[in-house]
Every structure is written in C-alpha cells, then in structure tokens.
Design an enzyme around this catalytic site. Structure first.
Site, mmCIF file in Angstrom:
data_model
loop_
_atom_site.group_PDB
_atom_site.id
_atom_site.type_symbol
_atom_site.label_atom_id
_atom_site.label_comp_id
_atom_site.label_asym_id
_atom_site.label_seq_id
_atom_site.Cartn_x
_atom_site.Cartn_y
_atom_site.Cartn_z
ATOM 1 N N VAL A 107 1.271 -3.096 8.609
ATOM 2 C CA VAL A 107 1.243 -1.920 7.505
ATOM 3 C C VAL A 107 1.350 -0.679 8.249
ATOM 4 C CG1 VAL A 107 -1.416 -1.471 7.813
ATOM 5 C CG2 VAL A 107 -0.423 -1.307 5.543
ATOM 6 N N ASP A 108 1.180 -0.400 9.527
ATOM 7 C CA ASP A 108 1.380 0.852 10.188
ATOM 8 C C ASP A 108 2.862 1.099 10.111
ATOM 9 O OD1 ASP A 108 0.862 2.958 11.750
ATOM 10 O OD2 ASP A 108 0.738 1.737 13.689
ATOM 11 N N ILE A 136 0.953 -1.049 -0.093
ATOM 12 C CA ILE A 136 0.127 0.096 0.015
ATOM 13 C C ILE A 136 0.811 1.178 -0.014
ATOM 14 C CG2 ILE A 136 -0.209 0.218 2.443
ATOM 15 C CD1 ILE A 136 -3.491 0.635 1.814
ATOM 16 N N THR A 192 -6.838 -7.560 9.890
ATOM 17 C CA THR A 192 -6.841 -9.069 9.610
ATOM 18 C C THR A 192 -5.400 -9.479 9.930
ATOM 19 O OG1 THR A 192 -6.255 -8.580 7.335
ATOM 20 C CG2 THR A 192 -8.617 -8.732 7.790
ATOM 21 N N GLY A 193 -4.544 -8.665 10.546
ATOM 22 C CA GLY A 193 -3.113 -9.176 10.567
ATOM 23 C C GLY A 193 -2.984 -9.468 12.179
ATOM 24 N N ASN A 195 -3.001 1.737 15.628
ATOM 25 C CA ASN A 195 -3.473 1.454 16.983
ATOM 26 C C ASN A 195 -3.995 2.747 17.725
ATOM 27 O OD1 ASN A 195 -1.117 2.701 18.454
ATOM 28 N ND2 ASN A 195 -0.024 0.793 17.478
#
Ligand code: AR6
Length: 340
Positions: A32-33, A10, A117-118, A23
C-alpha cells in the site's frame, strides 16, 4: 455510518485522510505504501524526506498531493514475530496515533488499510480485530467517519474462523425453496418494489404488519406517514429508557451517526431502513422475539429466504450483539452493513 468496512484501493478514496502502512524510513516501499507514493506523485517523497523517519506505532502526516485525500498519515506497523513480541499493542498504537493525528488535523473522515497484514505478516483476522477494537472505542468519544479498507477479500475471509460456523448456519437455514416466485426474481438487495409506495396510510394490527412485509427490500431511510399503536421510534426511545442507556450510548453502539438518531428521535413516524432498524435492535441487545417485534414496527421481518436475515438471526441467537463482528460477517457475505 461511523465505521465502514469497504473493499477498495485506498488511493482512490476521497476522504480527509488516508493512512499509509509505511516502514521506519518513510521513504516508500511496496504494498500500500508503494501504491500511495505512486498515486500521490514525487512531491510526497520530498515531504517524507523532511520527516526524519518514524518509530513503530507512531504516526506522522503529510499532504496528499495528487491523491483525492487531503492528507496522508504515515504509520509504521510491527513485523509479526508470532505474537509474543508486543505486536498487538504496537499495532493498536498505530491505529490510535493515526486517529489522534487525524483529529488534530481536523479530519472528519479517515481511511485505514489493514496495517501490517501484508509484507509484515500480521494475521489478517487478528489485525482486523485490533483495528476494530481501537477504532470503535475511539468513536465512542469522537465524531468521525472511519473506513477500514479491505483490499484482499479472499485472505480476509480465509483468516476468520467464524465464517465456517456461519456457513453451516446458513446451510441449515437458508430456505431457497421457500422463496416465492415474485421474490426469487429480485436479488436480496434489490430496490423497494414499486407497489410499496401504495402502502395504506392508516393501518393497525396484523393486516398492517403483513402489508409491510413486502418492504423487505427497503434500503434507504425515509420519512413516511403511518399510524400504529407504538411506532418504531417510540419503541426505540422506550427501550433506551428501560435499559437505562444514554441516547449517545445507543446510537454509537448501533454504528449510527448523531444526525440520523436526532431525526428518528424527533419524528415518531420516522421509518428507518432495515439496516438501521436492525442496528438499533442489536444495540439494545434484544432477544429474538423482541428483536423481531422491533423490526415489525418499522415494517420488516427476519426470514430464512435472505442471507442477511439468517446472519442476523445467527448472531442474535448466539447472544453476540457486537455490531462490528456482525458487520464483518455481513461484509464477508456481500450483504449491506448495519448502521446508517
Ligand atoms: N489499498 C488498500 N489496501 C492495500 C492496497 C491498496 N492499494 N495495497 C495493499 N493493501 P502492506 P505492511 C493492503 O504489505 O504489512 C511496504 O513495503 C494489503 O492487502 O502494504 O504494513 C512498506 O514500505 C494488506 O492487507 O503493509 C513496509 O516496508 C495491507 O494493505 C511494509 O510494506 C498492508 O499490507 C509494510 O508492511
């Protein structure tokens, strides 16, 4: 195409906004964060520090800094506790609030990871369904290009039960031995053979349809002068009327953008790509014989020599005309998706 499923990192996507599965602190993390923070650079963290955190299901925006995207929309997904802890509605809030934030920022395109979903353990198939439900209903009232980014395709496929049924249908129907020699050297998504350009300009009836069957491989919409009793565009408009649908209802259900629909509407000789033709036949919920008739108007057929065709036939025979579910399956089998 208003909703696209893509396989990508992404952080590499060039669009107005990408969504971060963050979070509550909004101060970075893994997954992804972590990828977004490291690609955007330190300034992103500095701006995040000013936001005062974020509640589950809410969304807050920052600039994109070194990312190709202009904005990052940070949202906090729910942690999966087995499904009875309001997870679904919290996850749907993440998608909806992020879309509303994107709209408020004037974004025309936005990319989502599969939130929760991770690390947060939300089952991938359920997470995907929540995403599609919210995004597709948002797109019924809004014009935007929305990407769902699937990073880990293996877990995406493993999580979905429908694929084993489709596998069986493909096994039963895939007629590899029937592919003739000329076709077998072409991949299923190969470009249009060059002889296609020599298609007769004026033709009617069966001979014309047979000629056009050579165009299985067409993947781009194009304008071409042809004369038939009733063209694809004419049949499409007739069917929309017969079904009592509004134009917008039809093109949105077909996952087609307004501009392409207007082109088709205003040009009775418009020749759509196979994906576009199938998308409209799906939106009109045509039973198989009419479905095939409509494809024929644009010069295509459904054959058992192509996985794409078998997957479409599977859904039509099941009476499942949900374009997003069809696209989910096409994506899983590496086929072109329906829509523009
Ligand atoms: N591009 C697209 N999708 C990605 C990428 C990427 N570069 N990297 C991972 N994914 P996760 P969560 C997918 O764990 O479950 C963080 O530490 C990944 O395959 O990133 O919402 C936060 O700080 C998965 O499908 O987010 C939170 O503490 C999806 O992104 C916590 O993790 C989400 O996986 C949030 O957990």
């Amino acid at each position: 195409m208003p909703l696209q499923i893509i396989r990508q990192d992404i952080t590499k996507i060039k669009c107005d906004a990408i969504v971060n599965a963050a979070n509550k602190t909004l101060l970075g993390g893994g997954g992804v964060d972590g990828a977004i923070h490291s690609a955007a650079g330190k300034e992103l963290l500095e701006e995040c520090k000013t936001l005062g955190g974020c509640e589950v299901g809410e969304a807050k925006a920052t600039k994109g800094y070194n990312l190709p995207a202009k904005y990052v929309i940070h949202t906090v997904g729910p942690i999966w506790h087995g499904g009875n802890d309001n997870e679904e509605s919290l996850l749907k809030n993440c998608y909806l609030n992020s879309l509303l934030k994107a709209k408020e920022l004037g974004c025309e395109s936005v990319a989502f990871p599969l939130i929760s979903t991770g690390v947060y353990g939300y089952p991938v198939d359920k997470g995907f369904k929540a995403a599609v439900d919210v995004i597709s209903s948002f797109l019924m009232d809004n014009e935007m290009l929305v990407y769902i980014v699937v990073f880990n395709k293996a877990s995406f496929i493993a999580g979905s039960k429908i694929f084993s049924e489709i596998d069986e249908y493909i096994d039963d129907n895939y007629a590899e031995s029937h592919i003739d020699k000329n076709r077998s050297i072409l991949s299923e998504n190969a470009p249009l053979p060059s002889f296609f350009g020599k298609m007769p300009k004026r033709a009617t009836g069966k001979a014309f349809a047979d000629d056009l069957c050579t165009s299985e491989y067409a993947s781009a919409d194009e304008e071409i002068e042809i004369e038939v009793d009733e063209s694809f565009s004419e049949m499409l408009l007739r069917k929309i009327d017969e079904k009592g649908m509004k134009d917008s209802e039809c093109y949105k259900k077909a996952n087609i953008d307004r501009k392409l629909f207007s082109k088709i509407r205003s040009n009775p000789q418009y020749r759509p790509s196979k994906q576009t033709a199938v998308a409209f036949a799906v939106a009109l919920e045509l039973p198989l014989p009419e479905f095939k008739e409509m494809l024929m108007k644009a010069g295509y057929s459904l054959s058992h020599s192509f996985k794409f065709d078998i997957i479409i036939e599977y859904f039509v025979t099941k009476g499942n005309y949900n374009i997003y579910e069809i696209n989910e399956a096409l994506f899983a089998y590496d086929q072109n998706l329906l829509g523009a």
